[in-house]
Design a protein around this motif. Sequence first.
Motif, PDB file in Angstrom:
ATOM      1  N   ASP A 337       0.797  -1.822  -0.056  1.00  0.00           N
ATOM      2  CA  ASP A 337      -0.147  -0.338  -0.568  1.00  0.00           C
ATOM      3  C   ASP A 337       1.296   1.440  -0.116  1.00  0.00           C
ATOM      4  O   ASP A 337       0.366   2.132   0.065  1.00  0.00           O
ATOM      5  N   LYS A 338       2.221   1.058   0.303  1.00  0.00           N
ATOM      6  CA  LYS A 338       2.777   2.244  -0.010  1.00  0.00           C
ATOM      7  C   LYS A 338       4.051   2.478  -0.893  1.00  0.00           C
ATOM      8  O   LYS A 338       4.966   3.365  -0.450  1.00  0.00           O
ATOM      9  N   ILE A 339       3.800   2.046  -2.090  1.00  0.00           N
ATOM     10  CA  ILE A 339       4.221   1.464  -2.965  1.00  0.00           C
ATOM     11  C   ILE A 339       4.069   1.708  -4.449  1.00  0.00           C
ATOM     12  O   ILE A 339       2.735   1.540  -4.600  1.00  0.00           O
ATOM     13  N   VAL A 340       4.150   2.860  -5.417  1.00  0.00           N
ATOM     14  CA  VAL A 340       3.389   2.144  -6.305  1.00  0.00           C
ATOM     15  C   VAL A 340       4.556   2.339  -7.761  1.00  0.00           C
ATOM     16  O   VAL A 340       5.805   3.020  -7.341  1.00  0.00           O
ATOM     17  N   VAL A 341       4.082   1.728  -8.481  1.00  0.00           N
ATOM     18  CA  VAL A 341       5.436   1.129  -9.440  1.00  0.00           C
ATOM     19  C   VAL A 341       4.876   1.342 -10.829  1.00  0.00           C
ATOM     20  O   VAL A 341       3.829   0.783 -11.478  1.00  0.00           O
ATOM     21  N   GLN A 342       5.886   2.835 -11.356  1.00  0.00           N
ATOM     22  CA  GLN A 342       5.053   2.846 -12.784  1.00  0.00           C
ATOM     23  C   GLN A 342       6.058   2.365 -14.066  1.00  0.00           C
ATOM     24  O   GLN A 342       7.623   2.603 -13.875  1.00  0.00           O
ATOM     25  N   PHE A 343       5.921   1.606 -15.434  1.00  0.00           N
ATOM     26  CA  PHE A 343       6.783   1.949 -16.342  1.00  0.00           C
ATOM     27  C   PHE A 343       5.864   2.265 -17.536  1.00  0.00           C
ATOM     28  O   PHE A 343       4.838   2.493 -17.642  1.00  0.00           O
ATOM     29  N   ILE A 344       6.869   2.946 -17.907  1.00  0.00           N
ATOM     30  CA  ILE A 344       6.696   4.268 -19.241  1.00  0.00           C
ATOM     31  C   ILE A 344       7.651   3.484 -20.723  1.00  0.00           C
ATOM     32  O   ILE A 344       8.501   3.873 -20.647  1.00  0.00           O
ATOM     33  N   GLU A 345       6.773   2.767 -21.790  1.00  0.00           N
ATOM     34  CA  GLU A 345       7.488   1.474 -22.380  1.00  0.00           C
ATOM     35  C   GLU A 345       8.715   2.542 -23.589  1.00  0.00           C
ATOM     36  O   GLU A 345       9.445   2.004 -23.546  1.00  0.00           O
ATOM     37  N   HIS A 346       7.823   3.508 -24.110  1.00  0.00           N
ATOM     38  CA  HIS A 346       8.958   3.791 -24.663  1.00  0.00           C
ATOM     39  C   HIS A 346       9.491   5.431 -24.094  1.00  0.00           C
ATOM     40  O   HIS A 346       9.965   5.667 -25.164  1.00  0.00           O
ATOM     41  N   PHE A 347       9.337   5.838 -22.941  1.00  0.00           N
ATOM     42  CA  PHE A 347      10.146   6.696 -21.953  1.00  0.00           C
ATOM     43  C   PHE A 347      12.321   6.562 -22.039  1.00  0.00           C
ATOM     44  O   PHE A 347      12.298   5.326 -22.233  1.00  0.00           O
ATOM     45  N   ALA A 348      12.754   6.685 -22.201  1.00  0.00           N
ATOM     46  CA  ALA A 348      13.998   7.164 -22.153  1.00  0.00           C
ATOM     47  C   ALA A 348      14.489   7.866 -20.544  1.00  0.00           C
ATOM     48  O   ALA A 348      13.385   8.694 -20.422  1.00  0.00           O
ATOM     49  N   HIS A 349      15.641   8.199 -20.913  1.00  0.00           N
ATOM     50  CA  HIS A 349      16.062   8.851 -19.056  1.00  0.00           C
ATOM     51  C   HIS A 349      16.411  10.157 -19.209  1.00  0.00           C
ATOM     52  O   HIS A 349      15.477  10.870 -18.295  1.00  0.00           O
ATOM     53  N   ALA A 350      16.358  11.737 -20.629  1.00  0.00           N
ATOM     54  CA  ALA A 350      15.936  12.243 -19.956  1.00  0.00           C
ATOM     55  C   ALA A 350      14.106  13.042 -20.303  1.00  0.00           C
ATOM     56  O   ALA A 350      14.358  14.243 -20.523  1.00  0.00           O
ATOM     57  N   ASP A 351      13.358  11.882 -21.394  1.00  0.00           N
ATOM     58  CA  ASP A 351      12.414  11.856 -20.928  1.00  0.00           C
ATOM     59  C   ASP A 351      11.494  12.758 -20.010  1.00  0.00           C
ATOM     60  O   ASP A 351      10.553  13.161 -20.023  1.00  0.00           O
ATOM     61  N   TYR A 352      12.466  11.924 -18.671  1.00  0.00           N
ATOM     62  CA  TYR A 352      12.194  12.034 -17.266  1.00  0.00           C
ATOM     63  C   TYR A 352      11.896  14.003 -16.991  1.00  0.00           C
ATOM     64  O   TYR A 352      10.971  14.447 -15.953  1.00  0.00           O
ATOM     65  N   VAL A 353      12.953  14.315 -17.031  1.00  0.00           N
ATOM     66  CA  VAL A 353      12.679  16.057 -17.089  1.00  0.00           C
ATOM     67  C   VAL A 353      12.915  16.894 -18.722  1.00  0.00           C
ATOM     68  O   VAL A 353      12.783  17.517 -18.574  1.00  0.00           O
ATOM     69  N   MET A 354      12.785  16.280 -20.026  1.00  0.00           N
ATOM     70  CA  MET A 354      12.864  17.116 -21.520  1.00  0.00           C
ATOM     71  C   MET A 354      11.986  16.549 -21.796  1.00  0.00           C
ATOM     72  O   MET A 354      11.589  17.889 -22.577  1.00  0.00           O
ATOM     73  N   SER A 355      10.680  16.096 -21.779  1.00  0.00           N
ATOM     74  CA  SER A 355      10.148  15.712 -22.494  1.00  0.00           C
ATOM     75  C   SER A 355       8.504  16.442 -21.682  1.00  0.00           C
ATOM     76  O   SER A 355       8.330  16.285 -21.292  1.00  0.00           O
ATOM     77  N   GLY A 356       7.288  16.891 -22.812  1.00  0.00           N
ATOM     78  CA  GLY A 356       6.723  17.877 -23.116  1.00  0.00           C
ATOM     79  C   GLY A 356       5.380  16.536 -21.923  1.00  0.00           C
ATOM     80  O   GLY A 356       4.494  17.736 -21.957  1.00  0.00           O
TER      81      GLY A 356
END
Length: 374
Positions: A337-356
């Motif tokens: 109940d205290k963990i959320v795991v998210q997988f985004i198949e098409h995302f790479a490393h920089a997408d997490y801070v630089m993708s619109g």
Amino acid sequence: MATMQVQSSEGGFCKSMVETNGYECEDHNVTTKDGYILNVVRIPMGRCRDCRTRGNKSPVLLQHGVFVDGRSWLLLPPKQSLAFNLADNGYDVWLVNSRGTEYSEGHTSLNFDDPAYWNWSLDELVAYDLPATFQYVYDQTSQKLHFVGHSLGTLMVMAAMSRDQLVNMLASVGLLCPVAYMGHTTSLLSRVIADNFIAEVASFFLCTCFDKYEAKFSRNLSYLPELKLWDIHFIGQNCCMKSSIMDIFLDHEPQPAAMKIVIHMCQLIRRGNTTMFDYNDSGTNIKHYGQPTPPAYNMIGIPKDLPIFLSHGGADALSDVDDVKLLLDSLQGHDPDKIVVQFIEHFAHADYVMSGNAKEHVYDPFIAFLSRLH
């Protein structure tokens, strides 16, 4: 621990990256126990009419990775940036600039160009930088912190927690592209450097840091389509990053880093484990650690009831899916109940801070995760 607060200054981080977008901003300086003076930027409130109250807001501390600084959280327009969205959703946002980066070049006794200034690896970030910034924000706000790390920032906080540091000041942890393990990385550039001991050779010839001149040279190289060092050859093929955002990135990044931390990362890649820095000499290791081999950072030491939001991408060359699986295996006993795991198949490393579309896919779910904790 000496600390000093400095209000918003002319032409600095606050002026160029925050105030120009209509947000209030404060520059703070934090001095670590080993003398490094870290710049920490505070965005205390949002810019929307309903957001502009100070009150008793929950603090969120954002920690960047290696070769970048706190500006990596502000590359996107305000409506798409994690830092600004957190502020607009009522959080008290703090951005760290790690030692050696442009706004954190100071030291109480060492000169920036002194080789001794660059004698640090992941271990010093874990032992000194993170505790100093955590304690400072905790003292300023009198509240536990929500922490968000990207890339190396995730390893910093997990390593600190594995040694019982910071836990009492943590409200939750957000891990974006976690790099607790790096043995399966498919990053071509990282593999070439690690497998051929290039960082070790450079260090042998008295190259103590990846300095600001080399960083500037790398920015110029990165403009060439065939040498996208910060894209497919290093971090994976990013799916959704506009060239205009890359241009903003290259105005500021990459940032300097100690060659010792590059060597440390290469050790983790070659060995597939997560240990403290190996001096490759049993006598030196005994001197530092009291044992002939470096101690491990034990990922199963993370408290099982700590709220965790973990997100990783299928196209990420640094935070490889198989390495993230090793981390998730170590978290199997965590309170579900205290963990959320998210997988985004098409995302790479920089997408997490630089993708619109990072706001839609990552930031909105993360802010929803935070809201459920209150």
